[in-house]
Scaffold this motif. Structure first.
Motif, PDB file in Angstrom:
ATOM      1  N   ASP A 139     -82.216 -51.614 -12.548  1.00  0.00           N
ATOM      2  CA  ASP A 139     -81.422 -52.790 -12.184  1.00  0.00           C
ATOM      3  C   ASP A 139     -80.700 -53.448 -13.359  1.00  0.00           C
ATOM      4  O   ASP A 139     -80.260 -54.584 -13.249  1.00  0.00           O
ATOM      5  CB  ASP A 139     -82.329 -53.821 -11.489  1.00  0.00           C
ATOM      6  N   LYS A 146     -79.614 -49.316  -4.189  1.00  0.00           N
ATOM      7  CA  LYS A 146     -79.878 -49.408  -2.742  1.00  0.00           C
ATOM      8  C   LYS A 146     -79.211 -48.279  -1.949  1.00  0.00           C
ATOM      9  O   LYS A 146     -79.877 -47.647  -1.116  1.00  0.00           O
ATOM     10  CB  LYS A 146     -79.476 -50.793  -2.237  1.00  0.00           C
ATOM     11  N   GLN A 157     -80.000 -49.757   4.039  1.00  0.00           N
ATOM     12  CA  GLN A 157     -79.477 -51.072   3.702  1.00  0.00           C
ATOM     13  C   GLN A 157     -79.270 -51.858   4.988  1.00  0.00           C
ATOM     14  O   GLN A 157     -78.445 -51.503   5.826  1.00  0.00           O
ATOM     15  CB  GLN A 157     -78.162 -50.954   2.923  1.00  0.00           C
ATOM     16  N   HIS A 160     -78.560 -57.585   5.825  1.00  0.00           N
ATOM     17  CA  HIS A 160     -78.573 -58.517   4.695  1.00  0.00           C
ATOM     18  C   HIS A 160     -78.231 -57.816   3.380  1.00  0.00           C
ATOM     19  O   HIS A 160     -78.304 -58.438   2.315  1.00  0.00           O
ATOM     20  CB  HIS A 160     -79.908 -59.243   4.593  1.00  0.00           C
ATOM     21  N   THR A 161     -77.881 -56.556   3.429  1.00  0.00           N
ATOM     22  CA  THR A 161     -77.455 -55.685   2.311  1.00  0.00           C
ATOM     23  C   THR A 161     -78.609 -55.242   1.424  1.00  0.00           C
ATOM     24  O   THR A 161     -78.386 -54.486   0.473  1.00  0.00           O
ATOM     25  CB  THR A 161     -76.347 -56.324   1.429  1.00  0.00           C
ATOM     26  N   ASN A 162     -79.828 -55.685   1.706  1.00  0.00           N
ATOM     27  CA  ASN A 162     -80.984 -55.238   0.940  1.00  0.00           C
ATOM     28  C   ASN A 162     -81.617 -54.023   1.604  1.00  0.00           C
ATOM     29  O   ASN A 162     -81.385 -53.751   2.786  1.00  0.00           O
ATOM     30  CB  ASN A 162     -82.013 -56.367   0.832  1.00  0.00           C
ATOM     31  N   SER A 170     -88.753 -55.540   3.798  1.00  0.00           N
ATOM     32  CA  SER A 170     -87.667 -55.833   2.846  1.00  0.00           C
ATOM     33  C   SER A 170     -88.164 -56.120   1.437  1.00  0.00           C
ATOM     34  O   SER A 170     -87.416 -56.648   0.611  1.00  0.00           O
ATOM     35  CB  SER A 170     -86.856 -57.042   3.358  1.00  0.00           C
ATOM     36  N   ASP A 247     -85.501 -66.404  -0.349  1.00  0.00           N
ATOM     37  CA  ASP A 247     -86.107 -65.262   0.351  1.00  0.00           C
ATOM     38  C   ASP A 247     -85.859 -65.280   1.855  1.00  0.00           C
ATOM     39  O   ASP A 247     -86.412 -64.452   2.582  1.00  0.00           O
ATOM     40  CB  ASP A 247     -87.626 -65.251   0.117  1.00  0.00           C
ATOM     41  N   LEU A 250     -84.707 -62.050   3.617  1.00  0.00           N
ATOM     42  CA  LEU A 250     -85.734 -61.016   3.492  1.00  0.00           C
ATOM     43  C   LEU A 250     -86.930 -61.333   4.378  1.00  0.00           C
ATOM     44  O   LEU A 250     -87.435 -60.467   5.102  1.00  0.00           O
ATOM     45  CB  LEU A 250     -86.194 -60.908   2.040  1.00  0.00           C
TER      46      LEU A 250
END
Length: 384
Positions: A139, A146, A157, A160-162, A170, A247, A250
């Motif tokens: 990172d 991801k 993914q 929420h793009t996570n 998550s 958070d 997530l």
């Protein structure tokens, strides 16, 4: 041919075994050309300005979009994940407005420090077994972890793009090992979000203009961590008591019901970071800040930006008992802190008292951003 296959299988078995020994919860392999859609998506993200002030994203867009641009010799990418799932719903702390809410990932040691050394150990075993060369990333380099993790089959993914995992929800830290070794890739994971939009609806600031798209400029994590200036007024109320990250998207993911609590003690929350009192945090000078957050990722944003965040939370607390600690910061050396203190105080003091303090402060304050805070913080109070 059989010998070559055996060598590949043996190398993969070694990687899997070393990953488990090092405390990783999942490991998979993909190819450097496995994310063909990523470059266009990243370009759209930057073109729309969704990256905000994170200029390094635009500056490294070519290397970030394609792993082979970062390192042409790479033949396989090993993606490893570590579960940091909490033992509680972090959103519950939002009801305790006299406490600061810190994102789960930042409640203990910096995960970069935890993971990088272990990845290097595994990478060294790969070289010892297969020769060639390796590079390790956590990172901090232009690597799109991801999309690579999705291509490797560790998850997908989400909206929420996570990354979302069917085993870990998550809550996953990701790291990669680029290697010149030829490894058989795993099968990519499919999207399992379906019609669910729990993560999108949970966002306090409407940071998702559409599913799978994030406008970082509206994201509380960006505002409290990446943004270096005053937090825009339109978001201050919505930040609540979140003093570092957020958070909500997530924690709202239904797949978290399959997630385990973090398996490693090193990832468990520090007791003093689970629900720290705002009054205590407001007293931190630079030395106390650095000492308290030693080894924490929070230390990287510096004392002034952190105190800015705490002051926003104090202003949202409705706790008049915090007014004294806030008043003490009106004379802080940092204009960023003074400006946030003005806003917080406007929420905590009676109208007449705030107006009196504003009149006194405006006679001597020479920083234009701080003057603007005095004049903009409920103008009726100032001009009463």
């Amino acid at each position: 041919m059989r010998t070559s296959i055996s060598k590949t299988e043996n190398l993969r078995a070694l990687i899997d075994g070393e990953a488990r020994r090092a405390g990783f919860d999942a490991v998979a392999v993909t190819r450097p050309d496995a994310i063909p859609l990523a470059p266009a998506r990243l370009a759209e993200f930057v073109a729309d300005g969704f990256h905000g002030s994170m200029g390094w994203i635009a500056e490294t867009i070519e290397r970030r979009a394609e792993p082979s641009m970062l390192w042409p010799e790479v033949r396989s990418i090993v993606v490893l994940a570590m579960n940091y799932g909490p033992d509680h719903d972090p959103r519950k702390l939002q009801a305790r407005r006299d406490r600061g809410a810190i994102s789960v990932y930042a409640q203990n040691r910096d995960y970069h420090d935890i993971m990088k050394g272990r990845l290097k150990e595994i990478a060294g075993k790969i070289v010892a077994k297969a020769g060639g060369d390796v590079k390790v990333f956590v990172d901090t380099a232009p690597v799109m972890e991801k999309p690579l993790a999705e291509a490797a089959g560790l998850g997908w993914q989400g909206k929420h793009t996570n990354l979302v995992s069917r085993q870990h929800g998550s809550w996953l830290f990701l790291g990669t090992i680029f290697t010149t070794a030829e490894l058989e890739p795993d099968t990519a994971e499919q999207d399992h979000c379906g019609s669910c939009r729990a993560c999108l609806d949970a966002c306090p600031t409407d940071a998702f203009p559409a599913p799978y798209r994030l406008d970082a400029r509206r994201c509380i994590s960006y505002l409290t961590i990446e943004s270096k200036g005053p937090i825009p007024r339109e978001f201050r109320d919505k930040i609540g008591n979140r003093i570092y990250g957020c958070d909500d998207c997530l924690a709202a993911c239904p797949w978290n019901k399959f997630a385990r609590t973090a398996s490693e003690a090193k990832l468990a929350a520090r007791a003093d970071l689970r629900e720290p009192p705002l009054a205590e945090l407001l007293s931190f000078g630079d030395a106390a800040f650095r000492s308290f957050f030693s080894g924490s990722p929070i230390k990287r944003i510096g004392r002034d930006r952190f105190i800015r965040n705490v002051l926003i939370a104090a202003g949202n607390s409705g706790d008049a008992a915090l007014a004294g600690a806030v008043r003490a910061l009106l004379g802080d050396a940092s204009p960023l802190v003074r400006g946030a203190a003005v806003w917080a105080l406007s929420r905590l003091l009676p109208d007449t008292e705030f107006a009196e303090r504003a009149a006194t402060a405006l006679a001597t304050e020479d920083d234009m951003t701080v003057r603007d805070e005095w004049l903009s913080a409920q103008p009726a109070k100032v001009h009463a």
